[in-house]
Design an enzyme around this catalytic site. Structure first.
Site, PDB file in Angstrom:
ATOM      1  CG  LEU A  58      -2.051  -0.942   1.361  1.00  0.00           C
ATOM      2  CD1 LEU A  58      -2.763  -0.742   2.698  1.00  0.00           C
ATOM      3  CD2 LEU A  58      -3.038  -0.762   0.214  1.00  0.00           C
ATOM      4  CG  ASP A  59       0.854   4.038  -3.153  1.00  0.00           C
ATOM      5  OD1 ASP A  59       1.787   3.296  -3.488  1.00  0.00           O
ATOM      6  OD2 ASP A  59      -0.024   4.444  -3.933  1.00  0.00           O
ATOM      7  CE  LYS A  60       5.686   8.589   4.739  1.00  0.00           C
ATOM      8  NZ  LYS A  60       6.878   9.460   4.620  1.00  0.00           N
ATOM      9  CB  THR A 105      -2.958   4.075   0.729  1.00  0.00           C
ATOM     10  OG1 THR A 105      -2.766   4.858  -0.449  1.00  0.00           O
ATOM     11  CG2 THR A 105      -4.282   3.330   0.629  1.00  0.00           C
TER      12      THR A 105
END
Length: 247
Positions: A60-62, A64
């Protein structure tokens, strides 16, 4: 609404083969050359929390938040990683975006692979376009009495997003493509809307949350449904906007 610096991790599911957490916004999954200054990583914190080695199988992106899955062995990690690559794992997200979005639809728009490091850019590495599809469904809307740009009021939508492919920043880039940028997105979003949410609601995070994950258990072969509740910041916005929505 800012994420607490040492917010304890919430375990959503755990057995002898898997562990899933509710990742807070602002926490990196693992070390990255893009964020060399960061000292907190979900990978390490989960290891310390459960007292054993864990293996990442997706990301997951930072900024998110939401469902983040780890394997507890190399063998299970290999199976799960392949399931993610083959899009056999179904994911659902919720996001707040600018404007009134259509009731539902499919965004079918190829995306160029994003270069991860400055070294790649310096070497002139180019990445080809890849097919990318995202289903969306609008579940709530709100009109706020604040002027943004040339408009006297500001409109926003709460949308469910179901990616059919797994490209980097796919959901954020797809919403930008249809001109409904995500709130809090400092890379692909709109600064004037991000500013409004910071000033009026104390919201400094990307409003994107991985709410649900459905997968086949790599050992038992039964279906797993994993859900992640919203953090207090999301809940406060729901209350402010009178949005009746839960996971």
């Amino acid at each position: 609404m800012q994420t607490l610096e040492h917010e304890p991790l919430q375990i959503l599911y755990q057995d002898a083969y898997l562990v899933a957490i509710n990742k807070p916004s602002g926490l990196l999954v693992h070390k990255s050359p893009i964020d060399k200054h960061e000292t907190r990583f979900a990978l390490q914190e989960v290891r310390e929390l459960i007292g054993q080695y864990v293996y990442p199988v997706h990301r997951l992106d930072k900024p998110t938040s939401g469902v983040l899955l780890f394997a507890l062995s190399k063998e299970v990690a290999q199976v799960l990683s392949n399931d993610f690559r083959e899009n056999r794992v179904k994911k659902e997200y919720v996001a707040v975006v600018r404007g009134y979005v259509e009731e539902q639809g499919l965004i079918d728009h190829p995306l160029k692979q994003m270069l991860d490091t400055k070294a790649e850019k310096i070497r002139g590495i180019t990445k080809e376009e890849q097919e990318a599809q995202t289903y969306f469904e609008t579940v709530a809307m709100v009109e706020l009495p604040y002027a943004v740009g040339r408009y006297a009021t500001a409109r926003y939508s709460l949308v469910k997003l179901k990616p059919q492919t797994g490209r980097k920043h796919q959901l954020r880039r797809h919403m930008k493509h249809i001109h409904h940028h995500m709130i809090g997105d400092t890379k692909h979003g709109r600064g004037e809307h991000n500013k409004l949410f910071r000033e009026k609601f104390g919201c400094y995070r990307l409003l994107l949350h991985a709410t649900k994950m459905t997968l086949t258990h790599p050992i038992g072969k039964h279906t797993l449904f994993i859900k992640a509740t919203f953090d207090d910041g999301f809940k406060e916005l729901f209350k402010t906007f009178e949005w009746q929505f839960g996971v």
